[in-house]
Design an enzyme around this catalytic site. Structure first.
Site, PDB file in Angstrom:
ATOM      1  N   LYS A  14       0.857  -1.201   0.000  1.00 20.27           N
ATOM      2  CA  LYS A  14       0.000   0.000   0.000  1.00 20.27           C
ATOM      3  C   LYS A  14       0.885   1.242   0.000  1.00 20.27           C
ATOM      4  O   LYS A  14       2.064   1.194   0.390  1.00 20.27           O
ATOM      5  CB  LYS A  14      -0.925   0.031   1.220  1.00 20.27           C
ATOM      6  N   PRO A  98       9.607  -4.437  -0.473  1.00 22.16           N
ATOM      7  CA  PRO A  98      10.719  -4.126   0.430  1.00 22.16           C
ATOM      8  C   PRO A  98      10.234  -3.921   1.873  1.00 22.16           C
ATOM      9  O   PRO A  98       9.123  -3.447   2.086  1.00 22.16           O
ATOM     10  CB  PRO A  98      11.292  -2.813  -0.127  1.00 22.16           C
ATOM     11  N   SER A  99      11.086  -4.320   2.835  1.00 22.11           N
ATOM     12  CA  SER A  99      10.747  -4.163   4.260  1.00 22.11           C
ATOM     13  C   SER A  99      11.184  -2.800   4.752  1.00 22.11           C
ATOM     14  O   SER A  99      12.048  -2.159   4.142  1.00 22.11           O
ATOM     15  CB  SER A  99      11.470  -5.225   5.081  1.00 22.11           C
ATOM     16  N   GLN A 100      10.659  -2.423   5.896  1.00 19.78           N
ATOM     17  CA  GLN A 100      10.977  -1.124   6.531  1.00 19.78           C
ATOM     18  C   GLN A 100      10.836   0.010   5.518  1.00 19.78           C
ATOM     19  O   GLN A 100      11.648   0.931   5.447  1.00 19.78           O
ATOM     20  CB  GLN A 100      12.390  -1.137   7.110  1.00 19.78           C
ATOM     21  N   LEU A 103       5.449   0.439   3.198  1.00 19.22           N
ATOM     22  CA  LEU A 103       4.579  -0.089   2.143  1.00 19.22           C
ATOM     23  C   LEU A 103       3.616  -1.160   2.667  1.00 19.22           C
ATOM     24  O   LEU A 103       2.873  -1.765   1.891  1.00 19.22           O
ATOM     25  CB  LEU A 103       5.431  -0.656   0.991  1.00 19.22           C
ATOM     26  N   GLY A 105       4.014  -4.188   3.880  1.00 18.76           N
ATOM     27  CA  GLY A 105       4.207  -5.579   3.449  1.00 18.76           C
ATOM     28  C   GLY A 105       3.808  -6.600   4.515  1.00 18.76           C
ATOM     29  O   GLY A 105       3.031  -7.513   4.240  1.00 18.76           O
ATOM     30  N   SER A 107       1.908  -6.188   7.167  1.00 21.24           N
ATOM     31  CA  SER A 107       0.471  -6.076   7.478  1.00 21.24           C
ATOM     32  C   SER A 107      -0.353  -6.764   6.404  1.00 21.24           C
ATOM     33  O   SER A 107      -1.338  -7.447   6.689  1.00 21.24           O
ATOM     34  CB  SER A 107       0.053  -4.599   7.542  1.00 21.24           C
ATOM     35  N   SER A 108       0.046  -6.579   5.160  1.00 18.86           N
ATOM     36  CA  SER A 108      -0.656  -7.204   4.046  1.00 18.86           C
ATOM     37  C   SER A 108      -0.540  -8.727   4.128  1.00 18.86           C
ATOM     38  O   SER A 108      -1.519  -9.454   3.919  1.00 18.86           O
ATOM     39  CB  SER A 108      -0.055  -6.702   2.732  1.00 18.86           C
ATOM     40  N   ASP A 140      -2.259  -1.321  10.662  1.00 13.26           N
ATOM     41  CA  ASP A 140      -2.440  -1.177   9.216  1.00 13.26           C
ATOM     42  C   ASP A 140      -3.130  -2.391   8.589  1.00 13.26           C
ATOM     43  O   ASP A 140      -3.468  -2.365   7.408  1.00 13.26           O
ATOM     44  CB  ASP A 140      -1.077  -1.003   8.507  1.00 13.26           C
TER      45      ASP A 140
HETATM   46  O1  C5P Z   1       0.208  -1.083  15.067  1.00 16.44           O
HETATM   47  P1  C5P Z   1       1.619  -1.337  14.652  1.00 16.44           P
HETATM   48  O2  C5P Z   1       2.250  -2.484  15.410  1.00 16.44           O
HETATM   49  O3  C5P Z   1       1.789  -1.472  13.187  1.00 16.44           O
HETATM   50  O4  C5P Z   1       2.430  -0.035  15.054  1.00 16.44           O
HETATM   51  C1  C5P Z   1       3.833  -0.001  15.118  1.00 16.44           C
HETATM   52  C2  C5P Z   1       4.262   1.203  15.918  1.00 16.44           C
HETATM   53  O5  C5P Z   1       3.924   2.401  15.210  1.00 16.44           O
HETATM   54  C3  C5P Z   1       3.561   1.338  17.257  1.00 16.44           C
HETATM   55  O6  C5P Z   1       4.274   0.650  18.244  1.00 16.44           O
HETATM   56  C4  C5P Z   1       3.601   2.841  17.494  1.00 16.44           C
HETATM   57  O7  C5P Z   1       4.853   3.236  17.971  1.00 16.44           O
HETATM   58  C5  C5P Z   1       3.470   3.408  16.089  1.00 16.44           C
HETATM   59  N1  C5P Z   1       2.090   3.769  15.724  1.00 16.44           N
HETATM   60  C6  C5P Z   1       1.492   4.877  16.299  1.00 16.44           C
HETATM   61  N2  C5P Z   1       0.229   5.229  15.930  1.00 16.44           N
HETATM   62  C7  C5P Z   1      -0.438   4.528  14.995  1.00 16.44           C
HETATM   63  C8  C5P Z   1       0.162   3.412  14.370  1.00 16.44           C
HETATM   64  C9  C5P Z   1       1.428   3.055  14.759  1.00 16.44           C
HETATM   65  O8  C5P Z   1       2.076   5.542  17.159  1.00 16.44           O
HETATM   66  N3  C5P Z   1      -1.670   4.912  14.640  1.00 16.44           N
END
Ligand code: C5P
Length: 284
Positions: A14, A98-100, A103, A105, A107-108, A140
């Site tokens: 995405k 790609p990671s980090q 995009l 990846g 989550s998808s 995501d």
């Molecule tokens: O939800 P997810 O594990 O993908 O989020 C990774 C990190 O991104 C969370 O630990 C948080 O630090 C940050 N985050 C946030 N607010 C969001 C989504 C992610 O602060 N709405």
């Protein structure tokens, strides 16, 4: 249990056409308002039920962890816990996203795994239900249960399908070799001086097919990785009229007729937006 069944599914990336950070929540997460768009840059997930008494995950990319920290296996565990069903799976993940990169990846891959398990185990769990479950393991993930374009609010888990008119500009993904950690980018965000954006206006431009793009996470990402700001400028000078970081980076998407830099260190791929019919998973 029908052990012989297997499925092969695409798992799309995405981009965030715009991403507004609204505020910080008491739980440490951030409320946001973001227009997400799936693209045809896909991983491929091969999944089958296993007669062994454990899950196995293999991946063509050795840098991807294949243990329980991988969102694919977290999704399997989530499905077992929510349904109470006892089963094990064998999954092979062909990684192309790609990671980090921002995009989506991982989550998808998790959303694709939940969709696949629902099919393989002959369950009739609604997309809405799986989207709600999935927010427990990543903000995501619920987006991918939309039809490929959605306005996502709260932590990202409140998903509303949006229909965009076609944007006919060429679309490229460009990513430097270094990636960015999402928690670190959020930690570097200064909430006190975020610009104001008229979100209604931005959304309506996008619906008309004229993408209006911004990302509040660019400044903290550029602070962490100053070379990213230089790359953005380089891409703008190369003729793209829009260059925007996706999610928490470090990938950009570029719109227009730019000339891509001759740089072996950069990942570059032309992509298209990807949408799906309600009852069919993403197919590029
Ligand atoms: O939800 P997810 O594990 O993908 O989020 C990774 C990190 O991104 C969370 O630990 C948080 O630090 C940050 N985050 C946030 N607010 C969001 C989504 C992610 O602060 N709405």
């Amino acid at each position: 249990m029908p052990f012989s069944r297997s499925l092969t599914l695409y798992s799309p990336a995405k981009i965030n056409i715009f991403l507004k950070i609204v505020d910080k929540r008491p739980d440490g997460y951030h409320n946001l308002s973001s227009l997400f768009q799936a693209i045809d840059l896909c991983d491929i997930l091969h999944i089958s039920l296993s007669s062994q008494d454990r899950d196995t995950l293999t991946c063509n990319d050795p840098s991807i962890p294949s243990d329980s920290t991988n969102l694919v296996l977290k999704a399997v565990e989530l499905f077992r816990r929510k349904t109470g069903l006892m089963f094990f799976v064998k999954i092979d993940l062909e990684k192309y996203i790609p990671s980090q990169a921002g995009l989506g990846g991982g989550s998808s891959n998790a959303a694709t795994t939940l969709w696949a398990l629902n099919e393989l185990l002959d369950q009739r769990i609604s997309l809405e239900q799986m989207a709600e479950w999935s927010e427990e393991i990543g903000s995501d993930i619920p987006f991918f249960f939309s039809q490929g374009t959605a306005l996502c609010t709260r932590k990202g888990e409140n998903v509303k399908n949006i229909c965009l008119n076609k944007n006919c500009q060429p679309l490229w993904i460009v990513k430097p070799s270094l990636g960015l950690s999402t928690p670190l980018v959020y930690k570097s965000l200064n909430l006190s001086n975020l610009p104001f954006y008229d979100l209604e206006r931005y959304l309506h431009c996008c619906i008309r097919g004229e993408w209006s793009c911004f990302n509040d996470l660019e400044i903290p990402a550029f602070t962490l990785m100053p070379s990213l700001a230089r790359l953005k400028n380089k891409l703008l000078l190369a003729g793209f009229h829009t260059v925007l970081m996706s999610g928490s980076g470090s990938a950009f998407f570029c719109l227009g007729e730019g000339k891509l830099p001759d740089d072996e260190e950069l990942y570059m791929k032309q992509v298209k937006v990807l949408n799906r019919e309600r009852n069919i998973w993403y197919t590029p």
